[in-house]
Design a protein around this motif. Structure first.
Motif, PDB file in Angstrom:
ATOM      1  N   ASN A  92       0.725  -1.470   0.605  1.00 21.16           N
ATOM      2  CA  ASN A  92      -0.230   0.011   0.158  1.00 21.16           C
ATOM      3  C   ASN A  92       1.032   1.140   0.130  1.00 21.16           C
ATOM      4  O   ASN A  92       1.082   1.723   1.272  1.00 21.16           O
ATOM      5  CB  ASN A  92      -0.987   0.039   1.635  1.00 21.16           C
ATOM      6  CG  ASN A  92      -1.818  -1.251   1.566  1.00 21.16           C
ATOM      7  OD1 ASN A  92      -2.221  -1.541   0.751  1.00 21.16           O
ATOM      8  ND2 ASN A  92      -1.617  -2.303   2.673  1.00 21.16           N
ATOM      9  N   PRO A  93       1.377   2.028  -0.952  1.00 24.09           N
ATOM     10  CA  PRO A  93       1.992   3.155  -1.364  1.00 24.09           C
ATOM     11  C   PRO A  93       1.376   4.265  -0.396  1.00 24.09           C
ATOM     12  O   PRO A  93       0.110   4.279  -0.358  1.00 24.09           O
ATOM     13  CB  PRO A  93       1.509   3.255  -2.647  1.00 24.09           C
ATOM     14  CG  PRO A  93       1.298   1.777  -3.376  1.00 24.09           C
ATOM     15  CD  PRO A  93       1.040   1.187  -3.135  1.00 24.09           C
ATOM     16  N   ILE A  94       1.964   5.225  -0.074  1.00 23.94           N
ATOM     17  CA  ILE A  94       2.128   6.488   0.666  1.00 23.94           C
ATOM     18  C   ILE A  94       1.973   7.276   0.011  1.00 23.94           C
ATOM     19  O   ILE A  94       3.100   7.570  -0.721  1.00 23.94           O
ATOM     20  CB  ILE A  94       3.241   7.065   1.886  1.00 23.94           C
ATOM     21  CG1 ILE A  94       3.374   5.272   3.070  1.00 23.94           C
ATOM     22  CG2 ILE A  94       2.620   7.240   2.881  1.00 23.94           C
ATOM     23  CD1 ILE A  94       2.159   4.772   3.927  1.00 23.94           C
ATOM     24  N   VAL A  95       0.882   7.973  -0.178  1.00 22.37           N
ATOM     25  CA  VAL A  95       0.824   9.163  -0.749  1.00 22.37           C
ATOM     26  C   VAL A  95       0.381  10.142   0.034  1.00 22.37           C
ATOM     27  O   VAL A  95       0.262  10.649   1.288  1.00 22.37           O
ATOM     28  CB  VAL A  95      -1.147   8.954  -1.174  1.00 22.37           C
ATOM     29  CG1 VAL A  95      -1.394  10.637  -1.925  1.00 22.37           C
ATOM     30  CG2 VAL A  95      -1.380   7.831  -1.834  1.00 22.37           C
ATOM     31  N   ILE A  96       1.676  11.245  -0.326  1.00 22.07           N
ATOM     32  CA  ILE A  96       2.163  12.050  -0.289  1.00 22.07           C
ATOM     33  C   ILE A  96       1.749  13.654  -1.475  1.00 22.07           C
ATOM     34  O   ILE A  96       1.722  13.595  -2.108  1.00 22.07           O
ATOM     35  CB  ILE A  96       3.552  12.225   0.117  1.00 22.07           C
ATOM     36  CG1 ILE A  96       3.744  11.464   1.248  1.00 22.07           C
ATOM     37  CG2 ILE A  96       4.411  13.766   0.599  1.00 22.07           C
ATOM     38  CD1 ILE A  96       5.627  11.191   0.668  1.00 22.07           C
ATOM     39  N   LYS A  97       1.434  14.661  -0.847  1.00 26.69           N
ATOM     40  CA  LYS A  97       1.242  15.748  -2.027  1.00 26.69           C
ATOM     41  C   LYS A  97       2.255  16.671  -2.210  1.00 26.69           C
ATOM     42  O   LYS A  97       3.189  16.703  -0.811  1.00 26.69           O
ATOM     43  CB  LYS A  97       0.036  17.105  -0.942  1.00 26.69           C
ATOM     44  CG  LYS A  97      -0.178  17.789  -1.654  1.00 26.69           C
ATOM     45  CD  LYS A  97      -1.445  18.626  -0.492  1.00 26.69           C
ATOM     46  CE  LYS A  97      -1.646  19.954  -1.713  1.00 26.69           C
ATOM     47  NZ  LYS A  97      -2.384  20.958  -0.932  1.00 26.69           N
ATOM     48  N   GLU A  98       2.554  16.540  -3.305  1.00 29.12           N
ATOM     49  CA  GLU A  98       3.672  17.556  -4.063  1.00 29.12           C
ATOM     50  C   GLU A  98       3.869  18.852  -3.472  1.00 29.12           C
ATOM     51  O   GLU A  98       2.568  19.833  -2.868  1.00 29.12           O
ATOM     52  CB  GLU A  98       3.177  17.525  -5.799  1.00 29.12           C
ATOM     53  CG  GLU A  98       2.355  18.742  -5.708  1.00 29.12           C
ATOM     54  CD  GLU A  98       2.096  19.150  -7.331  1.00 29.12           C
ATOM     55  OE1 GLU A  98       3.277  18.771  -8.258  1.00 29.12           O
ATOM     56  OE2 GLU A  98       1.355  19.279  -8.242  1.00 29.12           O
ATOM     57  N   GLY A  99       4.998  19.256  -3.098  1.00 29.99           N
ATOM     58  CA  GLY A  99       5.284  20.470  -3.189  1.00 29.99           C
ATOM     59  C   GLY A  99       5.442  20.819  -1.458  1.00 29.99           C
ATOM     60  O   GLY A  99       5.847  22.182  -0.544  1.00 29.99           O
ATOM     61  N   VAL A 100       5.301  20.024  -0.418  1.00 26.92           N
ATOM     62  CA  VAL A 100       4.246  19.935   1.364  1.00 26.92           C
ATOM     63  C   VAL A 100       5.409  20.020   1.809  1.00 26.92           C
ATOM     64  O   VAL A 100       6.630  19.513   1.073  1.00 26.92           O
ATOM     65  CB  VAL A 100       3.234  18.522   1.527  1.00 26.92           C
ATOM     66  CG1 VAL A 100       1.923  19.570   0.928  1.00 26.92           C
ATOM     67  CG2 VAL A 100       4.227  17.596   1.795  1.00 26.92           C
ATOM     68  N   ASP A 101       6.293  20.465   3.330  1.00 26.76           N
ATOM     69  CA  ASP A 101       6.956  20.545   4.077  1.00 26.76           C
ATOM     70  C   ASP A 101       6.454  19.321   4.936  1.00 26.76           C
ATOM     71  O   ASP A 101       5.402  19.510   4.975  1.00 26.76           O
ATOM     72  CB  ASP A 101       6.682  21.604   4.489  1.00 26.76           C
ATOM     73  CG  ASP A 101       7.546  22.958   3.397  1.00 26.76           C
ATOM     74  OD1 ASP A 101       8.530  22.260   3.504  1.00 26.76           O
ATOM     75  OD2 ASP A 101       7.284  24.262   4.139  1.00 26.76           O
ATOM     76  N   LYS A 191       1.799  12.835  -5.322  1.00 24.78           N
ATOM     77  CA  LYS A 191       0.234  13.143  -6.874  1.00 24.78           C
ATOM     78  C   LYS A 191      -0.113  15.126  -5.923  1.00 24.78           C
ATOM     79  O   LYS A 191       0.610  15.574  -5.294  1.00 24.78           O
ATOM     80  CB  LYS A 191      -0.922  12.704  -6.189  1.00 24.78           C
ATOM     81  CG  LYS A 191      -0.626  11.225  -5.979  1.00 24.78           C
ATOM     82  CD  LYS A 191      -1.771  10.321  -5.405  1.00 24.78           C
ATOM     83  CE  LYS A 191      -1.816   8.728  -6.171  1.00 24.78           C
ATOM     84  NZ  LYS A 191      -3.314   8.113  -6.555  1.00 24.78           N
ATOM     85  N   LYS A 192      -0.638  15.077  -6.331  1.00 20.11           N
ATOM     86  CA  LYS A 192      -1.114  17.089  -6.774  1.00 20.11           C
ATOM     87  C   LYS A 192      -1.764  17.070  -5.893  1.00 20.11           C
ATOM     88  O   LYS A 192      -2.071  18.017  -4.891  1.00 20.11           O
ATOM     89  CB  LYS A 192      -2.467  16.993  -8.657  1.00 20.11           C
ATOM     90  CG  LYS A 192      -2.749  18.502  -8.527  1.00 20.11           C
ATOM     91  CD  LYS A 192      -3.100  18.366  -9.643  1.00 20.11           C
ATOM     92  CE  LYS A 192      -2.711  19.782 -10.232  1.00 20.11           C
ATOM     93  NZ  LYS A 192      -3.512  20.205 -11.754  1.00 20.11           N
ATOM     94  N   ASP A 193      -2.270  16.120  -5.054  1.00 18.95           N
ATOM     95  CA  ASP A 193      -3.748  16.198  -3.718  1.00 18.95           C
ATOM     96  C   ASP A 193      -3.152  15.223  -2.685  1.00 18.95           C
ATOM     97  O   ASP A 193      -2.643  14.239  -3.395  1.00 18.95           O
ATOM     98  CB  ASP A 193      -4.565  16.768  -3.749  1.00 18.95           C
ATOM     99  CG  ASP A 193      -5.324  17.174  -2.750  1.00 18.95           C
ATOM    100  OD1 ASP A 193      -4.885  17.421  -1.815  1.00 18.95           O
ATOM    101  OD2 ASP A 193      -6.503  18.223  -2.916  1.00 18.95           O
ATOM    102  N   TRP A 194      -4.031  15.128  -2.240  1.00 22.77           N
ATOM    103  CA  TRP A 194      -3.652  14.060  -0.617  1.00 22.77           C
ATOM    104  C   TRP A 194      -3.966  12.815  -0.492  1.00 22.77           C
ATOM    105  O   TRP A 194      -4.175  11.261  -0.783  1.00 22.77           O
ATOM    106  CB  TRP A 194      -3.896  14.500   0.793  1.00 22.77           C
ATOM    107  CG  TRP A 194      -3.149  15.451   1.164  1.00 22.77           C
ATOM    108  CD1 TRP A 194      -3.793  16.237   1.695  1.00 22.77           C
ATOM    109  CD2 TRP A 194      -1.726  14.520   1.929  1.00 22.77           C
ATOM    110  NE1 TRP A 194      -2.314  17.539   1.999  1.00 22.77           N
ATOM    111  CE2 TRP A 194      -1.748  16.266   2.301  1.00 22.77           C
ATOM    112  CE3 TRP A 194      -0.997  14.446   1.650  1.00 22.77           C
ATOM    113  CZ2 TRP A 194       0.154  16.174   3.847  1.00 22.77           C
ATOM    114  CZ3 TRP A 194       0.744  13.999   2.572  1.00 22.77           C
ATOM    115  CH2 TRP A 194       0.945  15.121   3.470  1.00 22.77           C
TER     116      TRP A 194
END
Length: 195
Positions: A92-101, A191-194
């Protein structure tokens, strides 16, 4: 000057001239220079009085519980406490929003003996090419029943259309004596969002 490992190796950097000190057991450390106040303070900081093992039937000195990703209110706790939990994480990949700290935190239990020079190593690859390597010194820890943790400096997720996609992450928890307490591979998707 330190020797740098090959770019694809997930090994700690070796500092020229650094020598690992002689390993001492808990009882030996407790009785070492008992009349030295600064040494007593150091021994107390290691928690040598809390040597009760949390997992008495588990001979490992370090039991890694979780790797925690945090970005603002978004917290993803990745359970790595068992082979089954790691297998589930790998599927199950972890989804991370682009550009976040974001920051990573590792949670672990130290038991039986003092562990010197714990380090967390991480290598992130995309399409087989290393895009980021992380090497963080965690320190030395004495046995403690409770979870111990180390939070690493903040980082920033890549952004833009070219950065979006799947990344393979290899993480490793190791000490000065080259004991590997856990090494695992997982996947994250930018991804573009969470969602």
């Amino acid at each position: 000057m330190s020797q740098q490992p090959a770019s694809d190796d997930l090994v700690p950097t070796q500092t020229e001239g650094y020598k690992i000190s002689e390993k001492k057991g808990i009882d030996e450390l407790k009785n070492l220079d008992a009349d030295d106040p600064s040494l007593a303070k150091w021994k107390n900081s290691l928690g040598l009085s809390h040597a009760e093992a949390r997992f008495p039937n588990d001979k490992r000195m370090v039991v890694v519980q979780a790797l925690v990703f945090q970005s603002g209110e978004h917290v993803i706790r990745m359970d790595v406490s068992s082979p089954e939990a790691i297998a589930k994480l790998q599927k199950n990949p972890i989804v991370i929003k682009e550009g976040v700290d974001y920051t990573f935190k590792i949670e672990f239990v130290v038991q039986h003996e003092v562990v010197s020079g714990l380090q967390f190593l991480q290598q992130i690859k995309r399409l087989g090419v290393t895009v980021e390597k992380m090497e963080e010194m965690c320190g030395s820890y004495g046995p403690k029943y409770e979870n111990q943790e180390k939070t690493f400096p903040p980082s920033k997720a890549p952004s833009g259309m070219m950065a979006r996609g799947t990344y393979t992450v290899k993480s490793k928890f190791i000490d000065d004596d080259k004991n590997v307490y856990l090494e695992w591979t997982w996947t994250m998707e930018i991804k573009k969002d969470w969602a």
